[in-house]
Scaffold this motif. Structure first.
Motif, PDB file in Angstrom:
ATOM      1  N   ALA A   1     -11.666  -8.204 -21.888  1.00 11.16           N
ATOM      2  CA  ALA A   1     -10.536  -8.803 -21.938  1.00 11.16           C
ATOM      3  C   ALA A   1      -9.593  -8.642 -21.932  1.00 11.16           C
ATOM      4  O   ALA A   1      -8.377  -8.717 -21.710  1.00 11.16           O
ATOM      5  N   ASP A   2      -9.149  -8.142 -23.369  1.00 13.98           N
ATOM      6  CA  ASP A   2      -8.063  -7.495 -24.468  1.00 13.98           C
ATOM      7  C   ASP A   2      -7.076  -6.095 -23.262  1.00 13.98           C
ATOM      8  O   ASP A   2      -6.014  -5.780 -22.724  1.00 13.98           O
ATOM      9  N   ALA A   3      -8.047  -5.781 -22.959  1.00 15.78           N
ATOM     10  CA  ALA A   3      -7.917  -4.166 -22.256  1.00 15.78           C
ATOM     11  C   ALA A   3      -6.932  -4.790 -20.875  1.00 15.78           C
ATOM     12  O   ALA A   3      -6.178  -4.147 -20.489  1.00 15.78           O
ATOM     13  N   GLU A   4      -7.633  -5.576 -20.378  1.00 15.01           N
ATOM     14  CA  GLU A   4      -7.469  -6.110 -18.880  1.00 15.01           C
ATOM     15  C   GLU A   4      -5.851  -7.128 -19.314  1.00 15.01           C
ATOM     16  O   GLU A   4      -4.563  -6.756 -18.358  1.00 15.01           O
ATOM     17  N   ASP A   5      -5.750  -7.065 -19.839  1.00 12.48           N
ATOM     18  CA  ASP A   5      -4.008  -7.720 -20.403  1.00 12.48           C
ATOM     19  C   ASP A   5      -3.726  -7.208 -20.422  1.00 12.48           C
ATOM     20  O   ASP A   5      -2.011  -7.183 -19.864  1.00 12.48           O
ATOM     21  N   VAL A   6      -4.329  -5.534 -20.994  1.00 10.34           N
ATOM     22  CA  VAL A   6      -3.099  -4.795 -21.888  1.00 10.34           C
ATOM     23  C   VAL A   6      -2.788  -4.174 -20.304  1.00 10.34           C
ATOM     24  O   VAL A   6      -1.047  -3.555 -19.564  1.00 10.34           O
ATOM     25  N   LEU A   7      -3.251  -3.931 -19.526  1.00 12.23           N
ATOM     26  CA  LEU A   7      -3.013  -3.310 -18.354  1.00 12.23           C
ATOM     27  C   LEU A   7      -2.634  -4.479 -17.284  1.00 12.23           C
ATOM     28  O   LEU A   7      -1.438  -3.589 -16.320  1.00 12.23           O
ATOM     29  N   GLN A   8      -2.234  -5.991 -17.343  1.00 13.76           N
ATOM     30  CA  GLN A   8      -1.652  -6.473 -16.735  1.00 13.76           C
ATOM     31  C   GLN A   8       0.212  -6.384 -17.619  1.00 13.76           C
ATOM     32  O   GLN A   8       0.646  -6.591 -16.529  1.00 13.76           O
ATOM     33  N   GLU A   9       0.106  -6.457 -18.484  1.00 11.12           N
ATOM     34  CA  GLU A   9       1.475  -6.021 -19.188  1.00 11.12           C
ATOM     35  C   GLU A   9       1.875  -4.984 -18.620  1.00 11.12           C
ATOM     36  O   GLU A   9       3.458  -4.433 -18.892  1.00 11.12           O
ATOM     37  N   THR A  10       0.823  -4.144 -19.102  1.00  9.78           N
ATOM     38  CA  THR A  10       1.515  -2.398 -18.631  1.00  9.78           C
ATOM     39  C   THR A  10       2.247  -2.601 -16.731  1.00  9.78           C
ATOM     40  O   THR A  10       3.153  -1.889 -16.779  1.00  9.78           O
TER      41      THR A  10
ATOM     42  N   SER B   1       0.467  -0.919  -0.065  1.00 13.25           N
ATOM     43  CA  SER B   1      -0.061   0.546  -0.071  1.00 13.25           C
ATOM     44  C   SER B   1       0.800   1.302  -0.235  1.00 13.25           C
ATOM     45  O   SER B   1       0.267   2.367  -0.242  1.00 13.25           O
ATOM     46  N   THR B   2       1.902   1.152   0.408  1.00 11.07           N
ATOM     47  CA  THR B   2       2.432   2.526   0.275  1.00 11.07           C
ATOM     48  C   THR B   2       3.787   2.199  -0.518  1.00 11.07           C
ATOM     49  O   THR B   2       4.665   3.022  -0.877  1.00 11.07           O
ATOM     50  N   ASP B   3       3.602   1.512  -1.737  1.00 15.88           N
ATOM     51  CA  ASP B   3       4.780   1.355  -2.805  1.00 15.88           C
ATOM     52  C   ASP B   3       4.802   2.241  -3.290  1.00 15.88           C
ATOM     53  O   ASP B   3       3.361   2.557  -4.273  1.00 15.88           O
ATOM     54  N   PRO B   4       5.051   3.447  -4.128  1.00 17.30           N
ATOM     55  CA  PRO B   4       5.347   4.622  -5.158  1.00 17.30           C
ATOM     56  C   PRO B   4       4.829   3.761  -5.906  1.00 17.30           C
ATOM     57  O   PRO B   4       3.674   4.515  -6.602  1.00 17.30           O
ATOM     58  N   ALA B   5       5.191   2.567  -6.757  1.00 17.29           N
ATOM     59  CA  ALA B   5       4.723   1.968  -7.857  1.00 17.29           C
ATOM     60  C   ALA B   5       3.242   2.262  -8.095  1.00 17.29           C
ATOM     61  O   ALA B   5       2.702   2.329  -8.964  1.00 17.29           O
ATOM     62  N   THR B   6       2.692   1.106  -6.993  1.00 15.45           N
ATOM     63  CA  THR B   6       1.995   0.365  -6.428  1.00 15.45           C
ATOM     64  C   THR B   6       1.004   1.918  -7.387  1.00 15.45           C
ATOM     65  O   THR B   6      -0.834   1.617  -7.139  1.00 15.45           O
TER      66      THR B   6
ATOM     67  N   LEU C   1       3.048  -4.991 -15.607  1.00 15.68           N
ATOM     68  CA  LEU C   1       5.034  -5.747 -15.003  1.00 15.68           C
ATOM     69  C   LEU C   1       5.892  -4.742 -15.813  1.00 15.68           C
ATOM     70  O   LEU C   1       6.739  -4.925 -15.359  1.00 15.68           O
ATOM     71  N   ARG C   2       5.447  -3.692 -16.474  1.00 12.55           N
ATOM     72  CA  ARG C   2       6.667  -3.295 -17.028  1.00 12.55           C
ATOM     73  C   ARG C   2       6.308  -2.090 -16.170  1.00 12.55           C
ATOM     74  O   ARG C   2       7.694  -1.479 -15.938  1.00 12.55           O
ATOM     75  N   TRP C   3       5.534  -1.938 -15.959  1.00 12.82           N
ATOM     76  CA  TRP C   3       6.187  -0.318 -14.706  1.00 12.82           C
ATOM     77  C   TRP C   3       6.651  -0.858 -13.842  1.00 12.82           C
ATOM     78  O   TRP C   3       7.471   0.330 -13.189  1.00 12.82           O
ATOM     79  N   THR C   4       6.386  -1.557 -12.736  1.00 11.40           N
ATOM     80  CA  THR C   4       7.413  -2.166 -11.979  1.00 11.40           C
ATOM     81  C   THR C   4       8.841  -2.476 -12.174  1.00 11.40           C
ATOM     82  O   THR C   4       9.938  -2.471 -11.354  1.00 11.40           O
ATOM     83  N   GLY C   5       9.025  -2.304 -12.924  1.00  6.24           N
ATOM     84  CA  GLY C   5      10.330  -2.306 -13.449  1.00  6.24           C
ATOM     85  C   GLY C   5      11.381  -0.772 -14.182  1.00  6.24           C
ATOM     86  O   GLY C   5      12.268  -0.462 -13.969  1.00  6.24           O
TER      87      GLY C   5
ATOM     88  N   ILE D   1       3.387   3.452 -22.207  1.00  2.13           N
ATOM     89  CA  ILE D   1       3.269   1.823 -22.036  1.00  2.13           C
ATOM     90  C   ILE D   1       1.522   1.462 -22.313  1.00  2.13           C
ATOM     91  O   ILE D   1       1.929   0.643 -23.673  1.00  2.13           O
ATOM     92  N   THR D   2       1.020   1.904 -21.525  1.00  2.17           N
ATOM     93  CA  THR D   2      -0.478   1.511 -22.350  1.00  2.17           C
ATOM     94  C   THR D   2      -0.750   1.199 -23.929  1.00  2.17           C
ATOM     95  O   THR D   2      -1.098   0.453 -24.294  1.00  2.17           O
ATOM     96  N   THR D   3      -0.167   2.584 -24.100  1.00  3.91           N
ATOM     97  CA  THR D   3      -1.045   2.835 -25.550  1.00  3.91           C
ATOM     98  C   THR D   3       0.299   1.940 -26.596  1.00  3.91           C
ATOM     99  O   THR D   3      -0.133   0.874 -27.657  1.00  3.91           O
TER     100      THR D   3
END
Length: 299
Positions: free
Chosen positions: A33-42, A6-11, A44-48, A64-66
């Motif tokens: 459904a595909d938008a949800e998959d894109v958010l998951q991919e976003t 909850s205190t992680d800035p990225a999250t 994963l990249r955002w955490t790095g 990233i999302t685009t």
């Protein structure tokens, strides 16, 4: 997310912008459904990403999302070429505040989403980011790997294309709801004249069964033909059809239940007090997001 994060800035940043990112992805893809998959991919990249190097986290997340949505859109277009019958966007049960936001409601309406389908992937991304989300040309250029000058040209071309095809809203939300409610009653009473009174003479029906449920393979045009389609084949007398008024993609719509089970969702476009466009989604694979509200956002 757990309390531990909850205190992680990225999250925190991702969660704060999640509704916006989903809306961007959905308007680019037409598929929740595909938008949800894109958010998951976003995510994963955002955490790095090193957040100390990011000046504008919202812009970076949209970028990233685009990119992820563009990659997926190109794949989806190839799949849609072999889709059985009409392809319609995946309908969303939306919260009341979406209908109250005229700009947002128009951008996610079934009619508008179908117009966006006629753009190329890059044109669609540029149009959505610029015209719907008011993203700057430099930011869009970074998202689609084009120069700002090229993006301006693409935006101009896409804008002209959409303006020539976009549906015109000529009634208020209250008037549209009244027409949809009357059409709901016509479905249940099965009176042909009630249908004809509510349908514009050149009404266009698009129905999407995905090869799983019965649907017209081509558009049906004209109030007489649309009435015959519903009364003569789509809603046969030997089944019990009930209807419920709902809100899909920011506009009043009808959920149809056959023998108590959800059979499809019917969205529509109302002009001049009559229905000019009917969008009937029966493909069961596209009905997952009509039972719980989806939160959307432009900012």
């Amino acid at each position: 997310m757990t309390d531990a994060h909850s205190t992680d800035p990225a999250t925190e940043s991702f969660v704060a912008h999640r509704n916006l990112l989903f809306t961007v992805a959905y308007e680019m893809l037409g598929s929740a459904a595909d938008a949800e998959d894109v958010l998951q991919e976003t995510w994963l990249r955002w955490t790095g990403v090193d957040l100390e190097q990011v000046r504008d986290q919202r812009a970076y997340l949209v970028r990233i999302t685009t990119r992820q949505a563009l990659n997926r859109l190109r794949t989806l277009q190839r799949r849609r070429e072999s889709y059985v019958g009409q392809w319609l966007p995946e309908p969303l049960l939306t919260a009341p505040d979406v209908a109250e936001d005229v700009e947002l409601a128009e951008s996610v309406s079934m009619a508008m989403m179908l117009v966006l389908e006629t753009l190329t992937p890059t044109e669609r991304a540029v149009f959505v980011l610029r015209e719907v989300f008011d993203v700057g040309y430099d930011e869009i250029a970074a998202a689609v790997d084009k120069t700002p000058a090229a993006v301006r040209q693409i935006a101009h071309r896409a804008r002209k294309h959409v303006e020539a095809r976009r549906p015109r809203t000529t009634v208020s939300a209250r008037e549209a709801r009244a027409v949809v409610e009357s059409f709901r009653r016509a479905i249940e009473t099965r009176d042909p004249q009630d249908f004809l009174d509510l349908l514009a003479p050149e009404v266009v029906l698009l129905s999407d069964g995905g090869g799983i449920k019965r649907a017209a393979l081509r558009p049906i045009v004209g109030s007489d033909k649309v009435t015959r389609f519903y009364l003569g084949g789509s809603l046969k007398a030997e089944v019990t059809v009930t209807t419920e008024l709902t809100v899909v993609n920011g506009a009043p719509a009808i959920a149809l239940l056959v023998d108590g089970e959800l059979d499809g969702v019917m969205a529509m476009h109302v002009e001049g007090g009559r229905i000019s466009g009917l969008y009937y989604v029966r493909n069961p694979e596209k009905l997952a997001h009509v039972t719980a509200e989806t939160s959307l956002a432009l900012r």
